[in-house]
Design an enzyme around this catalytic site. Structure first.
Site, mmCIF file in Angstrom:
data_model
loop_
_atom_site.group_PDB
_atom_site.id
_atom_site.type_symbol
_atom_site.label_atom_id
_atom_site.label_comp_id
_atom_site.label_asym_id
_atom_site.label_seq_id
_atom_site.Cartn_x
_atom_site.Cartn_y
_atom_site.Cartn_z
ATOM 1 N N LYS A 113 0.870 -1.183 0.000
ATOM 2 C CA LYS A 113 0.000 0.000 0.000
ATOM 3 C C LYS A 113 0.896 1.218 0.000
ATOM 4 O O LYS A 113 2.045 1.151 0.450
ATOM 5 C CB LYS A 113 -0.886 0.018 1.250
ATOM 6 C CG LYS A 113 -2.196 0.721 1.041
ATOM 7 C CD LYS A 113 -3.190 -0.172 0.318
ATOM 8 C CE LYS A 113 -4.512 0.505 0.098
ATOM 9 N NZ LYS A 113 -5.522 -0.436 -0.387
HETATM 10 P P1 NAD Z 1 -12.940 7.151 -2.966
HETATM 11 O O1 NAD Z 1 -11.979 8.216 -2.655
HETATM 12 O O2 NAD Z 1 -13.410 6.973 -4.365
HETATM 13 O O3 NAD Z 1 -14.249 7.281 -2.043
HETATM 14 C C1 NAD Z 1 -14.201 7.400 -0.662
HETATM 15 C C2 NAD Z 1 -15.536 7.998 -0.248
HETATM 16 O O4 NAD Z 1 -15.627 8.011 1.184
HETATM 17 C C3 NAD Z 1 -15.711 9.439 -0.705
HETATM 18 O O5 NAD Z 1 -17.040 9.608 -1.170
HETATM 19 C C4 NAD Z 1 -15.484 10.242 0.580
HETATM 20 O O6 NAD Z 1 -16.168 11.495 0.559
HETATM 21 C C5 NAD Z 1 -16.091 9.290 1.568
HETATM 22 N N1 NAD Z 1 -15.700 9.562 2.949
HETATM 23 C C6 NAD Z 1 -14.496 9.945 3.435
HETATM 24 N N2 NAD Z 1 -14.564 10.115 4.763
HETATM 25 C C7 NAD Z 1 -15.826 9.810 5.114
HETATM 26 C C8 NAD Z 1 -16.517 9.775 6.341
HETATM 27 N N3 NAD Z 1 -15.925 10.094 7.493
HETATM 28 N N4 NAD Z 1 -17.824 9.387 6.334
HETATM 29 C C9 NAD Z 1 -18.432 9.059 5.183
HETATM 30 N N5 NAD Z 1 -17.835 9.078 4.002
HETATM 31 C C10 NAD Z 1 -16.556 9.452 3.971
HETATM 32 O O7 NAD Z 1 -12.286 5.801 -2.406
HETATM 33 P P2 NAD Z 1 -12.644 4.299 -2.788
HETATM 34 O O8 NAD Z 1 -11.658 3.850 -3.778
HETATM 35 O O9 NAD Z 1 -14.099 4.181 -3.065
HETATM 36 O O10 NAD Z 1 -12.300 3.570 -1.417
HETATM 37 C C11 NAD Z 1 -13.240 3.441 -0.351
HETATM 38 C C12 NAD Z 1 -12.820 2.297 0.547
HETATM 39 O O11 NAD Z 1 -12.743 1.096 -0.219
HETATM 40 C C13 NAD Z 1 -11.443 2.439 1.201
HETATM 41 O O12 NAD Z 1 -11.446 1.811 2.445
HETATM 42 C C14 NAD Z 1 -10.528 1.665 0.249
HETATM 43 O O13 NAD Z 1 -9.343 1.244 0.870
HETATM 44 C C15 NAD Z 1 -11.449 0.517 -0.089
HETATM 45 N N6 NAD Z 1 -11.123 -0.199 -1.323
HETATM 46 C C16 NAD Z 1 -11.042 0.448 -2.519
HETATM 47 C C17 NAD Z 1 -10.768 -0.300 -3.668
HETATM 48 C C18 NAD Z 1 -10.756 0.334 -5.040
HETATM 49 O O14 NAD Z 1 -10.686 -0.415 -6.004
HETATM 50 N N7 NAD Z 1 -10.849 1.634 -5.175
HETATM 51 C C19 NAD Z 1 -10.532 -1.673 -3.587
HETATM 52 C C20 NAD Z 1 -10.635 -2.297 -2.334
HETATM 53 C C21 NAD Z 1 -10.937 -1.542 -1.215
#
Ligand code: NAD
Length: 424
Positions: A113
């Protein structure tokens, strides 16, 4: 129990949480003491000051990190996060979870990461590009298609991956699409990658519904974090007939017990960059949102949202962990007393992203690209297998779903290390 670890630089509540989960599983699997710290401690950690010229001519310095958790089963793989609260400890925890996730789904990777402690929305596009290129330049000695392959995570997207690919390729003197995944399709990205994590969440929710013998069309869902993962999960659940009744992001939340009009919501988000203020529902805070009675609760934002404070109060039948690390060990202990909540643990639930990242990497290495149908079929086959193995392990060994999923992942890395032996 393993001997006390030597002082290390990862001290943080999130690394501590990943260690607690590991220690519990290591005890359950009765792993030899000599292997525990080898499995747990990240192999390499890189920390770098990243200076950039701001648009106003001043200079700012940001802290950047990359952690490669283990190198036993292949190159390392994992996202890059841009968020003000990124720390080395958080990145190390996320890298550890990536290791167990890749092993659970049978991918030939160790976990990694990376991240930069910055607020991407406060940077202009050109500043973001300079930051990404400089960070990539610093990472060049430790990334590459056979070494470590970054991908998007919170605060990063296809454009950021394109800049990383470009900066790395310029250094090599030729295009190297396989250095990152989650790129635009035009540059060697994979069809379906952007949607893969959210679609995977929805697929696994439908499998959990099969286990619980409930119908999607009778169900409601609440999604915390309407970003890449959360928005696609919401749309995919809606396509299955689930009524999405509340969503939120960092700006706030919105709820409508009759169901949110997701198309209108997406238009609102495109315009305002947040779900807050959407006219098709009533405002709701992130704390309240988690407690709304629903069938499916999808935390898809950041770590440590389901805690000792609210784990006894959440009112869902399926807790589908789209985010990494959304549930603390204290909350897990409470959920263990609530068998009515079926948990799809993070390393299983959000694994669709890294699975299609793996397909993207394979396609890049062979310069031969698959159609979306083939990609989705292959994705669902892998998720189906991992889901069935986890449910079977959980039932057979009488443990919760998280312990089952982590056990399968940790056991595979343990066997890999044991078979390769210890050098010299
Ligand atoms: P992203 O940046 O696209 O979205 C994150 C979202 O969470 C945003 O809408 C943001 O405004 C919101 N957010 C932030 N703080 C918040 C809070 N306190 N309360 C509510 N909402 C809040 O990120 P993503 O890629 O969608 O990732 C989201 C989660 O999924 C993370 O934990 C990431 O590690 C995990 N993840 C992502 C992927 C991927 O392919 N992008 C894969 C596996 C896991």
């Amino acid at each position: 129990m393993s001997a006390k670890l030597a002082p290390h630089p990862y001290d943080s509540p999130i690394f501590d949480m990943a260690c607690q989960q590991f220690d519990k599983v290591a005890d359950f699997l009765e792993l030899p003491d000599a292997m525990r710290d080898r499995l747990k401690m990240p192999k390499r950690a890189f920390s770098v000051a990243v200076p950039i010229k701001r648009d106003d001519g001043s200079t700012s310095v940001y802290m950047g990190y990359r952690v490669q958790h283990h190198l036993t089963l292949g190159p390392t793989k994992g996202g890059i996060r841009y968020h003000p609260e990124v720390t080395l400890g958080e990145v190390a925890a996320l890298a550890m979870w990536m290791s167990w996730k890749c092993a659970l789904t049978g991918l030939p990777y160790g976990g990694a990461k990376g991240g930069i402690a910055c607020a991407p929305h406060e940077l202009s596009l050109t500043e973001l590009e300079r930051l990404t290129r400089r960070y990539t330049q610093e990472l060049i000695p430790i990334i590459g298609p056979q070494v470590d392959i970054p991908a998007p995570d919170v605060g990063t997207n296809e454009q950021v991956m394109a800049w990383i690919m470009d900066a790395y390729s310029i250094h090599q003197g030729h295009a190297v699409p396989g250095v990152v995944t989650g790129k635009p399709v035009l540059l060697g990205g994979s069809l379906g990658r952007r949607e893969a994590t959210g679609r995977g969440v929805a697929y696994l929710v439908s499998r959990a519904m099969d286990v619980l013998k409930i119908n999607a069309s009778d169900c409601t869902a609440v999604v915390q974090g309407y970003g890449n993962v959360g928005s696609v999960a919401a749309q995919s659940l809606a396509r299955q007939g689930v009524k999405v009744i509340a969503v939120s992001d960092a700006g706030g939340g919105v709820q409508n017990s009759k169901g949110l009009d997701l198309q209108a919501l997406d238009e609102h988000v495109a315009k305002h960059k947040t779900v807050a203020g959407f006219a098709g529902g009533d405002p709701v805070s992130n704390e309240e949102l988690l407690l709304i009675p629903c069938d499916v609760l999808v935390p898809a934002a950041l770590e440590r949202q389901i805690t000792a404070k609210n784990a006894g109060k959440i009112q869902c039948r399926i807790l589908a962990e789209g985010a990494n690390g959304p549930t603390t060990p204290e909350a897990d202990a409470i959920l263990a007393q609530r068998p009515e909540v079926f948990v799809i643990p993070d390393i299983l639930c959000n694994s669709g992203g890294v699975v299609v990242s793996y397909f993207e990497w394979v396609q890049d290495l062979q310069s031969f690209f698959w159609d979306e149908g083939e990609i989705m079929n292959k994705l669902y086959r892998i998720l189906e297998k991992a889901f069935n193995q986890t449910v079977t392990f959980s039932k057979k060994r009488n443990v919760d779903m998280r312990t089952a999923a982590l056990s399968l992942g940790v056991q595979r890395v343990f066997e890999g290390k044991q078979t390769r032996g210890l050098f010299p």
